[in-house]
Design a protein around this motif. Structure first.
Motif, PDB file in Angstrom:
ATOM      1  N   PHE A  25       0.691  -1.062   0.109  1.00 28.66           N
ATOM      2  CA  PHE A  25      -0.415   0.075   0.089  1.00 28.66           C
ATOM      3  C   PHE A  25       0.996   1.386  -0.060  1.00 28.66           C
ATOM      4  O   PHE A  25       2.425   1.158   0.255  1.00 28.66           O
ATOM      5  CB  PHE A  25      -0.896  -0.176   1.251  1.00 28.66           C
ATOM      6  CG  PHE A  25      -1.828  -1.133   1.297  1.00 28.66           C
ATOM      7  CD1 PHE A  25      -3.179  -0.534   0.514  1.00 28.66           C
ATOM      8  CD2 PHE A  25      -1.533  -1.997   1.360  1.00 28.66           C
ATOM      9  CE1 PHE A  25      -4.434  -2.597   0.536  1.00 28.66           C
ATOM     10  CE2 PHE A  25      -2.925  -3.060   1.726  1.00 28.66           C
ATOM     11  CZ  PHE A  25      -4.111  -3.282   1.654  1.00 28.66           C
ATOM     12  N   TRP A  37      -8.815  -0.903   3.307  1.00 23.73           N
ATOM     13  CA  TRP A  37      -8.431  -2.554   2.202  1.00 23.73           C
ATOM     14  C   TRP A  37      -9.083  -2.700   3.636  1.00 23.73           C
ATOM     15  O   TRP A  37      -9.785  -3.723   3.273  1.00 23.73           O
ATOM     16  CB  TRP A  37      -7.674  -1.992   2.060  1.00 23.73           C
ATOM     17  CG  TRP A  37      -7.773  -3.145   1.290  1.00 23.73           C
ATOM     18  CD1 TRP A  37      -7.395  -4.277  -0.474  1.00 23.73           C
ATOM     19  CD2 TRP A  37      -6.862  -5.228   1.693  1.00 23.73           C
ATOM     20  NE1 TRP A  37      -7.550  -4.866  -0.284  1.00 23.73           N
ATOM     21  CE2 TRP A  37      -7.195  -5.325   0.616  1.00 23.73           C
ATOM     22  CE3 TRP A  37      -6.650  -5.684   3.029  1.00 23.73           C
ATOM     23  CZ2 TRP A  37      -7.595  -6.989   0.999  1.00 23.73           C
ATOM     24  CZ3 TRP A  37      -6.525  -6.631   3.021  1.00 23.73           C
ATOM     25  CH2 TRP A  37      -6.735  -7.416   1.702  1.00 23.73           C
ATOM     26  N   GLY A  80      -4.742  -3.066  -3.714  1.00 23.07           N
ATOM     27  CA  GLY A  80      -3.877  -2.561  -3.036  1.00 23.07           C
ATOM     28  C   GLY A  80      -3.116  -1.804  -3.932  1.00 23.07           C
ATOM     29  O   GLY A  80      -3.695  -2.001  -5.070  1.00 23.07           O
TER      30      GLY A  80
END
Ligand code: AMP
Ligand code: MG
Length: 519
Positions: free
Chosen positions: A176, A185, A357
């Protein structure tokens, strides 16, 4: 175990079920260097928001990583810094349950989690939460074997120099750009393995039914359709507003799928395939007649890539068909390196969006034609050209720098591409503009200079891979600020620097003069 403990008694019952463990340096504290004094505390409003959101559903634990490269900080000083951080966070509505530092880690100069997973079990028992529903957000992949053995789901943050750890991080671990993205997320994938599995199944069903699916790859997000479904592929061109003369790359999961698309693979192509697939290399072959003309823009050739991102390959495998996919952005605009970026430009056009991601590489694949006797590089990407030449055992013609009209092998390689709404200008030196508040700056490396306008540093440590990961994110963030212009220098022309500069040149290209603005 040396800890600073907050009150547990006031927690609502539902928060006692799972936890998020967070690295202090580089995640809670935005600065990735080790925090040696409370004066160096650096909290961002976005980071605080993310922690507040996480704290609504999870118990939060922070660990400091006392890896001081020669320096020592006494536990008392660490506790003092942690108390200062804790106070600041509590005033902002973030309750960290424990600040953990392992004394053994201090002695060994190693991160506490990888040297002592025992502390995690102890913490779970103490607070009565389920490790198998818990998460760790870290900038050090060394933590993951120990935490994953306990069933904790790991998220890796691409935070400054942590990019250099990517080589040690298996392909299937999600990465990320920031704590905000990781927290969001987690919010959408509270049972990660089940939630990701469902997204992939939904995606595959949609591809089979002629839908459009946005999915992560290691380079940028793609917007995919069944490569053999003309109508579905036509919709990609329609929603992206992509001209029909710009061919798509077809993504495959295994060599058997290559046989569905091409008849002949030359020895040079085979060497490149063996070395770089799965990976960020697209190869252009002569196509089989079964490949629809709309995919290849009427060319007798087709570009094929086998992506390394496990969600991309699993999507293709479950769809049981090669997937034709351009980058998931509006035509001519900045590519997407996170699911949110896809939504920013293509909201309501994908039937399914698979959130995997951030993209680990950050710039589009290298494109090489292998139809003739000599391979031709049409687009630079992450793979160093010299490396490819050694593998191919032949020189590679570099054609990506030619203007499009002199470059018939490269249909669709536009001079203007990757563009922000705010005009980008490449300059020799950013300093003459330093006083301007209406200009944003893309920087690279240590700069002692101060800028009145907003800045984004692609890599403080002059790491080109980190710059690639951050490039489109930084461009999009500056673009959102309503500035008059964005200025940038070119980066060193080596390794992935060629690809970054190619994108910067095209992002800044003005067909009709310096001041023109593409929308
Ligand atoms: P994108 O999917 O947006 O990253 O763009 C893919 C690019 O790959 C296209 O714009 C083309 O320049 C290149 N490409 C795709 N197919 C071919 C092909 N058959 N021949 C040459 N270049 C291709
Ligand atoms: Mg594109």
């Amino acid at each position: 175990m040396f800890t600073t403990t907050n009150s547990f008694w006031n927690l609502p019952m539902d928060k006692q079920r799972a936890a998020v463990f967070l690295d202090r340096d580089g995640i809670i504290n935005a600065d990735t260097s080790i925090l040696e004094h409370p004066d160096r505390i650096c909290l961002t409003p976005e980071g605080i928001d993310a922690l507040r959101n996480l704290g609504r559903r999870y118990l939060l634990f922070v660990f400091a990583r006392p890896d001081f490269s020669g320096k020592r900080i006494a536990p008392r000083e660490v506790a003092y810094i942690n108390l200062a951080l804790d106070k600041l966070l509590r005033n902002s509505g973030v309750d960290i349950l424990e600040w953990c530092v392992c004394p053994r880690a201090l002695k060994d100069q190693r991160g506490c989690i990888d040297s002592d997973p025992f502390f995690l079990k102890q913490t779970a028992e103490k607070y009565g939460f389920n490790l198998k529903r818990s998460f760790i957000i870290s900038i050090n992949p060394q933590d993951f074997p120990a935490t994953e053995a306990l069933g904790i789901f790991s998220l890796f943050l691409l935070s400054g120099p942590s990019v250099t750890h990517l080589g040690n991080l298996p392909d299937d671990r999600l990465v990320f750009h920031s704590l905000e993205h990781a927290a969001s997320w987690i919010g959408k994938h509270p049972i990660p393995m089940v939630d990701m599995d469902r997204a992939l199944t939904d995606g595959a069903c949609s591809i089979k039914a002629g839908g459009l699916v946005a999915f992560p790859t290691e380079t940028v997000y793609g917007l995919g359709a069944d490569a053999f479904n003309h109508l579905a592929v036509a919709r990609i061109f329609e929603v992206k507003k992509r001209p029909l003369h710009n061919p798509l790359i077809v993504h495959i999961a295994d060599i058997a799928q290559l046989e569905q698309l091409v008849d002949e693979v030359s020895p040079v192509a085979l060497r490149l395939i063996n070395r770089y697939w799965p990976g960020p290399l697209s190869l252009v072959f002569r196509k089989k007649s079964a490949v629809p003309d709309i995919v290849t823009a009427g060319q007798p050739t087709v570009a094929v890539r086998m992506p390394a991102h496990p969600m991309a390959s699993e999507l293709i495998r479950r769809s049981k068909t090669p997937i034709a996919a351009p980058s998931a952005n509006a035509f001519g605009r900045t590519s997407a390196t996170s699911a949110q970026h896809v939504l920013d430009q293509l909201q309501n056009v994908c039937d399914v969006l698979i959130d995997g991601g951030a993209c680990r590489i950050g710039v589009e694949s290298t494109v090489v034609t292998v139809t003739g006797t000599k391979p031709i590089l049409l687009r630079p990407g992450a793979i160093p050209i010299e490396d490819m030449e050694t593998t191919a055992d032949t020189s590679i013609l570099r054609k990506y720098m030619l203007p499009m009209e002199n470059n018939p092998e490269s249909p669709g390689m536009m001079n203007t591409h990757y563009q922000t709404a705010t005009p980008i200008h490449i300059v020799e030196d950013c300093l003459p503009f330093a006083g301007r508040t209406d200009i944003g700056f893309l920087l690279f490396g240590q700069t002692g200079d101060t800028f009145a306008g907003p800045t984004r540093n692609l890599s403080h440590t002059s790491d080109l891979k980190e710059a690639a990961v951050n490039l489109y994110l930084a461009m999009r963030e500056l673009d959102a600020l309503g500035l008059k212009a964005i200025v940038s220098k070119l980066l060193p022309e080596t390794g992935i620097g060629y690809a970054i500069n190619d994108r910067l040149r095209k992002a800044s290209f003005k067909p009709d003069g310096f001041d023109s603005q593409k929308d």
